[in-house]
Design a protein around this motif. Structure first.
Motif, PDB file in Angstrom:
ATOM      1  N   TYR A   1     101.221  45.940  87.045  1.00 20.22           N
ATOM      2  CA  TYR A   1     101.256  44.591  86.277  1.00 20.22           C
ATOM      3  C   TYR A   1     102.297  44.295  85.470  1.00 20.22           C
ATOM      4  O   TYR A   1     102.635  43.135  85.387  1.00 20.22           O
TER       5      TYR A   1
ATOM      6  N   SER B   1     104.521  41.615  85.061  1.00 19.83           N
ATOM      7  CA  SER B   1     105.246  40.937  83.857  1.00 19.83           C
ATOM      8  C   SER B   1     105.980  40.992  83.016  1.00 19.83           C
ATOM      9  O   SER B   1     107.285  39.621  82.501  1.00 19.83           O
TER      10      SER B   1
ATOM     11  N   VAL C   1     105.065  35.375  86.380  1.00 19.53           N
ATOM     12  CA  VAL C   1     104.795  35.575  87.450  1.00 19.53           C
ATOM     13  C   VAL C   1     103.025  35.128  88.768  1.00 19.53           C
ATOM     14  O   VAL C   1     102.492  33.974  88.007  1.00 19.53           O
TER      15      VAL C   1
ATOM     16  N   ALA D   1     101.584  37.749  92.077  1.00 20.35           N
ATOM     17  CA  ALA D   1     100.342  39.283  91.780  1.00 20.35           C
ATOM     18  C   ALA D   1      99.950  39.752  93.191  1.00 20.35           C
ATOM     19  O   ALA D   1      99.810  40.938  92.945  1.00 20.35           O
TER      20      ALA D   1
ATOM     21  N   VAL E   1     102.050  43.526  94.282  1.00 17.56           N
ATOM     22  CA  VAL E   1     102.051  43.231  92.868  1.00 17.56           C
ATOM     23  C   VAL E   1     100.787  44.284  93.204  1.00 17.56           C
ATOM     24  O   VAL E   1     100.910  46.072  93.431  1.00 17.56           O
TER      25      VAL E   1
ATOM     26  N   ALA F   1     108.924  42.441  93.041  1.00 18.48           N
ATOM     27  CA  ALA F   1     107.198  43.395  92.961  1.00 18.48           C
ATOM     28  C   ALA F   1     106.650  43.598  93.179  1.00 18.48           C
ATOM     29  O   ALA F   1     106.575  45.219  92.944  1.00 18.48           O
TER      30      ALA F   1
ATOM     31  N   SER G   1     106.312  47.459  92.136  1.00 21.66           N
ATOM     32  CA  SER G   1     105.086  48.455  91.540  1.00 21.66           C
ATOM     33  C   SER G   1     104.990  49.500  92.264  1.00 21.66           C
ATOM     34  O   SER G   1     104.054  50.549  92.160  1.00 21.66           O
TER      35      SER G   1
END
Length: 216
Positions: A11, A15, A25, A30, A33, A89, A93
């Motif tokens: 995250y 971000s 975001v 999210a 992620v 994202a 991640s």
């Protein structure tokens, strides 16, 4: 590394990347992620621990040869659906999960760099436990090591004293502790086997002289 630590690393990185491009975001970002940060563990650990399909909990999905093509494929699929931020994202991640596992041991426990998997199981059982259940510190304290040295030294000294007593009990002097003195000015002399034999011979000689050859 714990799952929420993977989530925090992903995250923060997403971000920073989105802020760099002037974006925020979103909710779907999210969620992507979270899925990307936990995806390798969601694939490898159940297949290894529950179904015995994989040899290790950090094998197939933790491999760079699987992670990089899969992350690129997810980004292309998301871009075709006009969801590039969601694909980015997930990819960021997911790809950060691998170096996070590799660097977690050296940064927290002072262990060796485990490296990234290349399709085979390249992580030791200690790395497996740290990655799945968190760090376990088994370093002994200086107090315990010093107490162990004291115990070893006391044990060795007691063993040496016992062996010394056994040697002293097996010596000839210990078997013959009392040695009569002759009363001369030279002091006490040891009563050896030769002196005993001499006294016996002398007593036999005196008996032979006192006994008459022909009885009356």
């Amino acid at each position: 590394m714990w799952p929420w630590e993977h989530l925090a690393v992903g995250y923060v990185a997403v971000s920073i990347l989105f802020r760099w491009h002037g974006r925020r975001v979103g909710a779907l970002d999210a969620v992507a992620v979270g899925v990307g940060a936990a995806f390798p563990d969601l694939v490898d650990k159940p297949l290894a621990w529950a179904f015995d399909v994989l040899p290790s909990g950090t094998s197939v999905a933790h491999s760079v040869f699987v992670a990089v093509p899969l992350a690129v494929a997810v980004w292309f699929v998301a871009a075709r659906r006009d969801r590039r931020s969601v694909g980015a994202a997930f990819a960021v991640s997911y790809l950060l999960h691998l170096p996070s596992d590799a660097l977690y041991g050296p940064l927290t426990d002072g262990g060796s760099l485990s490296g990234l998997s290349s399709g085979r199981s390249s992580s030791a059982p200690a790395r497996e436990a740290v990655d799945s259940r968190g760090p376990s510190h088994t370093t002994s304290s200086p107090t315990s090591s010093s107490s162990g040295r004291r115990r070893r030294s006391s044990t060795s000294s007691s063993n040496s004293s016992c062996s010394g007593r056994r040697r002293s009990s097996g010596s000839p002097t210990a078997r013959h502790p009392s040695t009569p003195s002759s009363g001369s000015s030279d002091g006490a002399r040891s009563d050896g086997p030769g002196a005993t034999a001499g006294r016996r011979a002398y007593s036999l000689y005196n008996k032979a002289r006192s006994t008459p050859l022909i009885r009356q």
